[in-house]
Motif scaffolding. Structure first.
Motif, short mmCIF file in Angstrom:
data_model
loop_
_atom_site.label_atom_id
_atom_site.label_comp_id
_atom_site.label_asym_id
_atom_site.label_seq_id
_atom_site.Cartn_x
_atom_site.Cartn_y
_atom_site.Cartn_z
N PRO A 10 0.82 -1.21 0.00
CA PRO A 10 0.00 0.00 0.00
C PRO A 10 0.86 1.26 0.00
CG PRO A 10 -0.21 -1.18 2.09
CD PRO A 10 0.64 -2.01 1.20
N VAL A 11 0.34 2.29 -0.66
CA VAL A 11 1.02 3.59 -0.73
C VAL A 11 0.07 4.64 -0.15
CG1 VAL A 11 1.98 5.36 -2.24
CG2 VAL A 11 2.31 2.94 -2.79
N PHE B 57 -3.59 3.57 -1.57
CA PHE B 57 -3.81 2.85 -2.82
C PHE B 57 -2.93 1.62 -2.84
CE2 PHE B 57 -2.65 1.96 -7.23
CZ PHE B 57 -3.90 1.72 -7.76
N GLN B 58 -3.51 0.51 -3.26
CA GLN B 58 -2.76 -0.73 -3.44
C GLN B 58 -3.26 -1.36 -4.73
OE1 GLN B 58 -2.19 -3.36 -0.04
NE2 GLN B 58 -2.87 -5.05 -1.30
N SER B 59 -2.35 -1.64 -5.65
CA SER B 59 -2.75 -2.16 -6.95
C SER B 59 -2.86 -3.67 -7.00
CB SER B 59 -1.76 -1.69 -8.02
OG SER B 59 -0.47 -2.17 -7.72
N THR B 60 -2.28 -4.37 -6.04
CA THR B 60 -2.34 -5.83 -6.06
C THR B 60 -3.59 -6.31 -5.33
OG1 THR B 60 -0.97 -5.95 -4.08
CG2 THR B 60 0.17 -6.10 -6.20
N TRP B 61 -3.88 -7.59 -5.50
CA TRP B 61 -5.08 -8.16 -4.90
C TRP B 61 -4.92 -8.30 -3.40
CZ3 TRP B 61 -9.75 -8.62 -6.76
CH2 TRP B 61 -10.67 -9.37 -6.04
N VAL C 6 -6.90 -1.76 -3.01
CA VAL C 6 -7.34 -0.80 -2.00
C VAL C 6 -7.38 0.57 -2.63
CG1 VAL C 6 -6.74 0.31 0.20
CG2 VAL C 6 -6.35 -2.14 -0.09
N ASN C 7 -8.47 1.29 -2.38
CA ASN C 7 -8.60 2.67 -2.83
C ASN C 7 -9.33 3.43 -1.72
OD1 ASN C 7 -8.42 4.93 -4.38
ND2 ASN C 7 -9.99 4.33 -5.84
N PHE C 8 -8.59 3.74 -0.65
CA PHE C 8 -9.14 4.33 0.58
C PHE C 8 -8.91 5.84 0.56
CE2 PHE C 8 -8.20 6.01 4.77
CZ PHE C 8 -9.32 5.63 5.50
#
Length: 192
Positions: A20-21, A42-46, A49-51
């Motif tokens: 996550p970033v 944001f996390q692009s892997t499974w 996450v888009n918090f």
């Protein structure tokens, strides 16, 4: 350090691919030692996450030794609608920064009813973003569709996503190898 009111954008992430970033887009009030703005994870892997949360908090300055530089001790809380809302808090951060440009933070966020803890993550100032010239045409890529199809194991959906990507990138040789790898993955899945 600036005196008065200033804006800064900080990125907190470890260097692991797919981790996550956290992006903090904040305004700092040095007179009242208050901070407010937004936090995005944001996390692009499974699982993706888009918090997002509105954040607020305060900071103090500390010096470890008389000859050392000041450190900033930052504490933030956040929720989807701000500090005066009745909605429960969904974000907490504690960190130590050096002059608003670097440091380390621990934070937690509530995504889908589950608290996610991220510990001892390096912070750095985000690079400035240059706007694209008006003549630049942005086209979406189909990476999300491909990743979703791969995660679900739906071979037909994966084929469609790859075909769409091939159509879009027919003139872009640099990404051709990525599409070839996906086609190889399809062939491997079909061979099962």
């Amino acid at each position: 350090m600036s005196i008065g009111l200033f804006h800064t954008r900080l990125i907190a992430s470890n260097s692991l691919l797919g981790a996550p970033v956290l992006t903090l887009d904040i305004v700092v009030d040095t007179v009242r030692k208050k901070v407010s703005g937004t936090a995005s994870v944001f996390q692009s892997t499974w699982p993706p996450v888009n918090f997002h949360a509105r954040v607020w908090g305060d900071y103090s300055e500390a010096r470890l030794t008389p000859s050392a530089e000041n450190y900033i001790i930052l504490t933030l809380d956040g929720s989807p609608s701000g500090p005066l809302s009745q909605i429960a808090q969904t974000f907490h951060l504690k960190g130590i920064l050096g002059d608003w440009t670097s440091g380390f933070v621990d934070y937690r966020y509530n995504e889908g009813g589950q608290w996610q803890d991220v510990r001892h993550v390096a912070v750095h100032q985000a690079p400035s973003v240059e706007p694209l010239p008006p003549e630049h045409h942005v086209q979406p890529l189909y990476a999300v569709a491909v990743q979703t199809a791969q995660a679900s194991g739906d071979l037909a959906q994966l084929k469609v996503a790859v075909q769409q990507g091939e159509q879009q990138l027919a003139h872009e040789g640099a990404l051709r190898s990525a599409l070839e790898q996906l086609n190889a993955e399809i062939a491997r899945l079909e061979a099962r």
